[in-house]
Scaffold this active site. Structure first.
Site, PDB file in Angstrom:
ATOM      1  N   GLY A  22      -9.440  36.830 -20.592  1.00 57.07           N
ATOM      2  CA  GLY A  22     -10.231  37.924 -20.367  1.00 57.07           C
ATOM      3  C   GLY A  22     -10.148  38.668 -19.248  1.00 57.07           C
ATOM      4  O   GLY A  22     -11.046  39.094 -18.567  1.00 57.07           O
ATOM      5  N   ALA A  23      -8.857  38.610 -18.289  1.00 61.59           N
ATOM      6  CA  ALA A  23      -8.795  39.065 -17.131  1.00 61.59           C
ATOM      7  C   ALA A  23      -8.399  40.321 -17.002  1.00 61.59           C
ATOM      8  O   ALA A  23      -7.916  40.838 -15.742  1.00 61.59           O
ATOM      9  CB  ALA A  23      -7.791  38.212 -16.318  1.00 61.59           C
ATOM     10  N   GLY A  26     -13.537  43.764 -15.839  1.00 57.57           N
ATOM     11  CA  GLY A  26     -14.945  43.133 -15.729  1.00 57.57           C
ATOM     12  C   GLY A  26     -14.702  42.091 -14.750  1.00 57.57           C
ATOM     13  O   GLY A  26     -13.720  41.957 -13.783  1.00 57.57           O
ATOM     14  N   TYR A 164     -25.057  35.717 -30.280  1.00 57.99           N
ATOM     15  CA  TYR A 164     -24.502  35.776 -29.101  1.00 57.99           C
ATOM     16  C   TYR A 164     -25.184  34.598 -28.371  1.00 57.99           C
ATOM     17  O   TYR A 164     -24.667  33.990 -27.657  1.00 57.99           O
ATOM     18  CB  TYR A 164     -24.647  37.249 -28.410  1.00 57.99           C
ATOM     19  CG  TYR A 164     -24.260  37.079 -26.915  1.00 57.99           C
ATOM     20  CD1 TYR A 164     -22.814  37.171 -26.843  1.00 57.99           C
ATOM     21  CD2 TYR A 164     -25.131  37.222 -25.747  1.00 57.99           C
ATOM     22  CE1 TYR A 164     -22.546  37.156 -25.341  1.00 57.99           C
ATOM     23  CE2 TYR A 164     -24.835  37.158 -24.531  1.00 57.99           C
ATOM     24  CZ  TYR A 164     -23.500  37.196 -24.376  1.00 57.99           C
ATOM     25  OH  TYR A 164     -23.048  37.177 -23.009  1.00 57.99           O
TER      26      TYR A 164
END
Length: 296
Positions: A22-23, A26, A164
């Protein structure tokens, strides 16, 4: 711990390889950028290659982009099967938050499947290549988490917040059991965890709920710290002199913002029996097992 620790305190990482899931945005992008600037070769493991390439173009240093969809175990296996060479840092950062009820490609609840099961499978598949450290990005939301073994996929009664929180508690239970297993086989690999506090990222913008999105947007502007600051606990967990199993977060009030420090975790996150049971269920669901044997 160093007071007011920042990226200036990162060690020279020349010759090291870091994989960051997920780079492309964010805190994942902020962490990737900081590691590359210190000399690491950073692999951006992302679902959308085009976004990954655009993100890599903003990084000053050695990078490459590889496709990885944590919501699809076939993609996770393909990523691992395509890997060769050592991994000094595996940073399990990618995640989804407060999304409407839906399933992954393998039929898992999306938040559990992406945040926990995808990373569970990825870590175990890559573990024979890992020489240094695994970092798992969790969340303060784990305090509200409950592992519902009777309905892990939340099909009976779905709450995006409950799902979550369950996935984030699962992250910390994974760290606990992985640490135990690594210690049992005398592995030199460390596993640590981190949470960013409240950081302004696009994670909050993926809720697909207009009112919640608006609330998050206002909160980001008024209270949140920048993604670069939110990435500091991850970077500290990845490079500082820590014990396996340590959990890092911002040291400010409520662990919402501030320099990295040891973070608190819930009673459930300390529950070894719960961690062991979740590991067994995760193996059953993913078909992936712990790959290391005790050294002679």
């Amino acid at each position: 711990m160093t007071k007011n620790w920042s990226t200036e305190n990162l060690p020279d990482l020349t010759g090291r390889t870091a994989v960051v899931t997920g780079a492309n945005s964010g805190i994942g992008l902020s962490a990737a950028r900081a590691l590359a600037e210190k000399g690491a070769h950073v692999v951006l493991a992302v679902r959308d290659r085009a976004k990954g390439e655009a993100a890599a173009a903003t990084i000053d240093g050695s990078t490459e982009v590889r496709a990885l969809d944590l919501a699809d175990l076939a993609s996770v296996r393909a990523f691992a099967e395509g890997w060769s060479g050592d991994i000094d840092l595996l940073i399990n950062n990618a995640g989804v938050m407060l999304v409407p009820q839906r399933a992954t490609a393998d039929g898992f609840e999306m938040q559990l499947g992406t945040n926990h099961l995808g990373h569970f499978a990825l870590t175990n598949l890559l573990l024979p290549h890992v020489t240094g450290r695994v970092v798992v990005v969790a969340s303060g939301a784990h305090w509200r988490g409950k592992i519902d073994f009777d309905d892990l996929n939340r099909t009976k009664r779905y709450s995006s917040a409950g799902a979550y929180a369950q996935s984030k508690l699962a992250n910390l239970l994974f760290v606990r059991e992985l640490r135990r297993r690594l210690t049992e086989v005398d592995s030199p690999v460390l596993v640590t965890a981190a949470h960013p506090g409240w950081a302004a990222t696009n994670l909050q913008g993926h809720t697909e709920r207009p009112l919640l999105h608006a609330f998050m947007a206002v909160g980001n502007k008024l209270f949140a710290q920048h993604a670069d600051a939110g990435a500091l606990p991850t970077l500290y967990a990845a490079t500082a002199d820590l014990a396996s199993g340590d959990y890092i977060g911002p040291k400010g009030i409520g662990e919402m913002r501030g320099a990295p420090a040891l973070a608190k975790r819930s009673k459930a996150a300390h529950d070894q029996a719960l961690a062991t049971r979740l590991w067994a269920e995760s193996e059953r669901l993913t078909g992936v097992t712990f790959p290391l044997n005790a050294t002679a």
